[in-house]
Design a protein around this motif. Structure first.
Motif, PDB file in Angstrom:
ATOM      1  N   GLU A  19       0.700  -1.229  -0.306  1.00 45.95           N
ATOM      2  CA  GLU A  19      -0.482   0.232  -0.288  1.00 45.95           C
ATOM      3  C   GLU A  19       0.955   1.009  -0.148  1.00 45.95           C
ATOM      4  N   ASP A  20       2.126   1.424   0.665  1.00 46.91           N
ATOM      5  CA  ASP A  20       2.784   2.526   1.278  1.00 46.91           C
ATOM      6  C   ASP A  20       3.719   2.434   0.148  1.00 46.91           C
ATOM      7  N   THR A  21       3.866   1.431  -0.644  1.00 46.92           N
ATOM      8  CA  THR A  21       5.512   1.301  -1.510  1.00 46.92           C
ATOM      9  C   THR A  21       5.495   2.537  -2.746  1.00 46.92           C
ATOM     10  N   ARG A  22       6.590   2.928  -3.299  1.00 43.87           N
ATOM     11  CA  ARG A  22       6.811   4.032  -4.205  1.00 43.87           C
ATOM     12  C   ARG A  22       6.343   3.363  -5.502  1.00 43.87           C
ATOM     13  N   HIS A  23       6.287   1.976  -5.413  1.00 40.03           N
ATOM     14  CA  HIS A  23       5.713   0.962  -6.618  1.00 40.03           C
ATOM     15  C   HIS A  23       4.056   1.771  -6.684  1.00 40.03           C
ATOM     16  N   ASN A  24       3.108   1.919  -6.065  1.00 42.23           N
ATOM     17  CA  ASN A  24       2.241   2.118  -5.689  1.00 42.23           C
ATOM     18  C   ASN A  24       1.661   3.649  -5.278  1.00 42.23           C
ATOM     19  N   VAL A  25       2.338   3.998  -6.867  1.00 45.31           N
ATOM     20  CA  VAL A  25       2.365   5.847  -6.325  1.00 45.31           C
ATOM     21  C   VAL A  25       0.393   5.656  -7.268  1.00 45.31           C
ATOM     22  N   GLY A  26       0.885   5.328  -8.683  1.00 42.74           N
ATOM     23  CA  GLY A  26      -0.782   5.474  -9.262  1.00 42.74           C
ATOM     24  C   GLY A  26      -1.563   5.065  -8.458  1.00 42.74           C
ATOM     25  N   HIS A  27      -1.519   3.621  -7.333  1.00 44.94           N
ATOM     26  CA  HIS A  27      -2.901   3.665  -6.729  1.00 44.94           C
ATOM     27  C   HIS A  27      -3.237   4.916  -5.772  1.00 44.94           C
ATOM     28  N   GLN A  28      -2.211   5.076  -5.383  1.00 48.79           N
ATOM     29  CA  GLN A  28      -2.522   6.390  -4.203  1.00 48.79           C
ATOM     30  C   GLN A  28      -3.203   7.410  -4.854  1.00 48.79           C
ATOM     31  N   VAL A  29      -2.528   7.441  -5.992  1.00 52.63           N
ATOM     32  CA  VAL A  29      -3.093   8.915  -7.148  1.00 52.63           C
ATOM     33  C   VAL A  29      -4.456   8.751  -7.012  1.00 52.63           C
ATOM     34  N   ILE A  30      -5.353   7.774  -7.036  1.00 53.34           N
ATOM     35  CA  ILE A  30      -6.992   7.182  -7.098  1.00 53.34           C
ATOM     36  C   ILE A  30      -7.665   7.390  -5.972  1.00 53.34           C
ATOM     37  N   ASP A  31      -6.399   6.553  -5.055  1.00 52.45           N
ATOM     38  CA  ASP A  31      -7.226   6.755  -3.726  1.00 52.45           C
ATOM     39  C   ASP A  31      -7.302   8.199  -3.842  1.00 52.45           C
ATOM     40  N   GLY A  32      -6.567   9.379  -3.105  1.00 45.64           N
ATOM     41  CA  GLY A  32      -6.258  11.040  -3.236  1.00 45.64           C
ATOM     42  C   GLY A  32      -7.496  11.043  -4.078  1.00 45.64           C
ATOM     43  N   LEU A  33      -7.764  10.988  -5.159  1.00 46.06           N
ATOM     44  CA  LEU A  33      -8.520  11.476  -6.207  1.00 46.06           C
ATOM     45  C   LEU A  33     -10.002  10.740  -5.181  1.00 46.06           C
ATOM     46  N   SER A  34     -10.734   9.647  -4.992  1.00 46.68           N
ATOM     47  CA  SER A  34     -11.467   9.142  -4.474  1.00 46.68           C
ATOM     48  C   SER A  34     -11.767   9.903  -3.732  1.00 46.68           C
ATOM     49  N   GLY A  35     -10.810  10.068  -2.701  1.00 50.68           N
ATOM     50  CA  GLY A  35     -11.741  10.508  -1.810  1.00 50.68           C
ATOM     51  C   GLY A  35     -12.051  11.993  -1.806  1.00 50.68           C
ATOM     52  N   ARG A  36     -11.280  13.502  -2.310  1.00 51.60           N
ATOM     53  CA  ARG A  36     -11.614  14.506  -2.856  1.00 51.60           C
ATOM     54  C   ARG A  36     -12.840  14.072  -4.149  1.00 51.60           C
ATOM     55  N   LEU A  37     -13.593  13.365  -4.545  1.00 54.10           N
ATOM     56  CA  LEU A  37     -14.367  13.333  -5.352  1.00 54.10           C
ATOM     57  C   LEU A  37     -15.208  12.592  -4.563  1.00 54.10           C
ATOM     58  N   ASP A  38     -15.251  12.203  -3.874  1.00 54.40           N
ATOM     59  CA  ASP A  38     -16.227  11.787  -3.259  1.00 54.40           C
ATOM     60  C   ASP A  38     -16.499  10.127  -3.948  1.00 54.40           C
ATOM     61  N   ILE A  39     -15.822   9.887  -4.557  1.00 57.23           N
ATOM     62  CA  ILE A  39     -16.104   8.165  -5.577  1.00 57.23           C
ATOM     63  C   ILE A  39     -16.045   7.239  -4.945  1.00 57.23           C
ATOM     64  N   SER A  40     -16.457   6.377  -4.472  1.00 57.41           N
ATOM     65  CA  SER A  40     -16.435   5.129  -4.202  1.00 57.41           C
ATOM     66  C   SER A  40     -16.127   4.083  -4.563  1.00 57.41           C
ATOM     67  N   LEU A  41     -14.908   3.723  -4.317  1.00 58.47           N
ATOM     68  CA  LEU A  41     -14.471   2.335  -5.948  1.00 58.47           C
ATOM     69  C   LEU A  41     -14.940   0.895  -5.196  1.00 58.47           C
ATOM     70  N   GLN A  42     -15.768   0.203  -6.075  1.00 58.08           N
ATOM     71  CA  GLN A  42     -16.613  -1.534  -5.770  1.00 58.08           C
ATOM     72  C   GLN A  42     -15.606  -2.020  -6.397  1.00 58.08           C
ATOM     73  N   HIS A  43     -15.613  -2.906  -6.325  1.00 55.33           N
ATOM     74  CA  HIS A  43     -15.136  -4.380  -7.277  1.00 55.33           C
ATOM     75  C   HIS A  43     -15.644  -4.721  -8.587  1.00 55.33           C
ATOM     76  N   GLN A  44     -15.186  -5.307  -9.526  1.00 59.80           N
ATOM     77  CA  GLN A  44     -15.640  -5.235 -10.844  1.00 59.80           C
ATOM     78  C   GLN A  44     -14.198  -5.701 -11.205  1.00 59.80           C
ATOM     79  N   SER A  45     -14.764  -7.173 -11.741  1.00 58.10           N
ATOM     80  CA  SER A  45     -13.219  -8.224 -12.189  1.00 58.10           C
ATOM     81  C   SER A  45     -12.602  -8.480 -11.446  1.00 58.10           C
ATOM     82  N   ASP A  46     -11.713  -7.534 -12.287  1.00 58.18           N
ATOM     83  CA  ASP A  46     -10.209  -8.043 -11.719  1.00 58.18           C
ATOM     84  C   ASP A  46      -9.585  -6.152 -11.437  1.00 58.18           C
ATOM     85  N   ALA A  47     -10.636  -5.242 -10.795  1.00 58.31           N
ATOM     86  CA  ALA A  47      -9.776  -3.994 -10.840  1.00 58.31           C
ATOM     87  C   ALA A  47     -11.007  -3.428  -9.278  1.00 58.31           C
ATOM     88  N   LEU A  48     -10.610  -2.227  -8.631  1.00 55.28           N
ATOM     89  CA  LEU A  48     -12.150  -1.478  -7.915  1.00 55.28           C
ATOM     90  C   LEU A  48     -12.109  -0.364  -8.913  1.00 55.28           C
TER      91      LEU A  48
END
Length: 188
Positions: A19-48
């Protein structure tokens, strides 16, 4: 569902240990946007995946649940499922060729040695997709790249890394609201 202005996909590895690794910075950007835009991520196939609005634009956020080097499976699946034109995809990745604290947005390009981007290009059958690279630096001893990308930012790097993630979030929003040229002019 009407076609979104953008589907932003942040690459990384699944699981709390990454979760907090450098390699996961892409996930971290999406997590930040999810919070800013109040968008919840739901499981769909092999992605949230989550959908919302920014200004007057429909925007999608996604994080693959595949490991980084297999990210193309999830990205190609999302593109096919939503029948998205290639110019509506934005892939967000870490980049050890960029210093910590910098970002670079491009409408096309090579993988630059990034295995996640290479797999996305392979599965999409093209390199003609937008990518947002977030610098993680490359201050590691020879042969220790894997250890470096799979570890957290140092205390000294954290402020610059946080700033780059915030800039990356703003670049995504600028691209969704305006276009990639406006985002590149502002953030590159």
């Amino acid at each position: 569902m009407s076609t979104p202005s953008l589907l932003a996909i942040g690459l990384g590895n699944p699981g709390a240990e990454y979760e907090d690794t450098r390699h996961n910075v892409g996930h971290q950007v999406i997590d930040g946007l999810s919070g800013r835009l109040d968008i919840s991520l739901q499981h769909q196939s092999d992605a949230l995946v989550g959908w919302g609005r920014y200004v007057d634009q429909k925007i999608g956020l996604a994080v693959p649940l595949t490991y980084m080097n297999r990210s193309g499976d999830a990205v190609a699946g999302l593109r096919a499922h939503y029948d998205l034109p290639i110019d509506r995809l934005l892939v967000i990745v870490d980049d050890l060729h960029l210093p910590v604290g910098t970002i670079r947005l491009r409408p096309t390009g090579s993988s630059g040695g990034h295995n996640g981007l290479a797999h996305v290009a392979q599965r999409l059958g093209t390199t003609e997709f937008s990518r947002l690279r977030v610098g993680i630096g490359n201050d590691f001893p020879e042969g220790r790249q894997s250890d470096y990308v799979l570890s957290p930012f140092t205390d000294e790097q954290r402020p610059a890394a946080r700033s780059a993630r915030e800039d990356a979030e703003d670049a995504v929003l600028t691209m969704a609201r305006d276009d990639i040229d406006a985002a590149m002019n502002r953030f590159n």
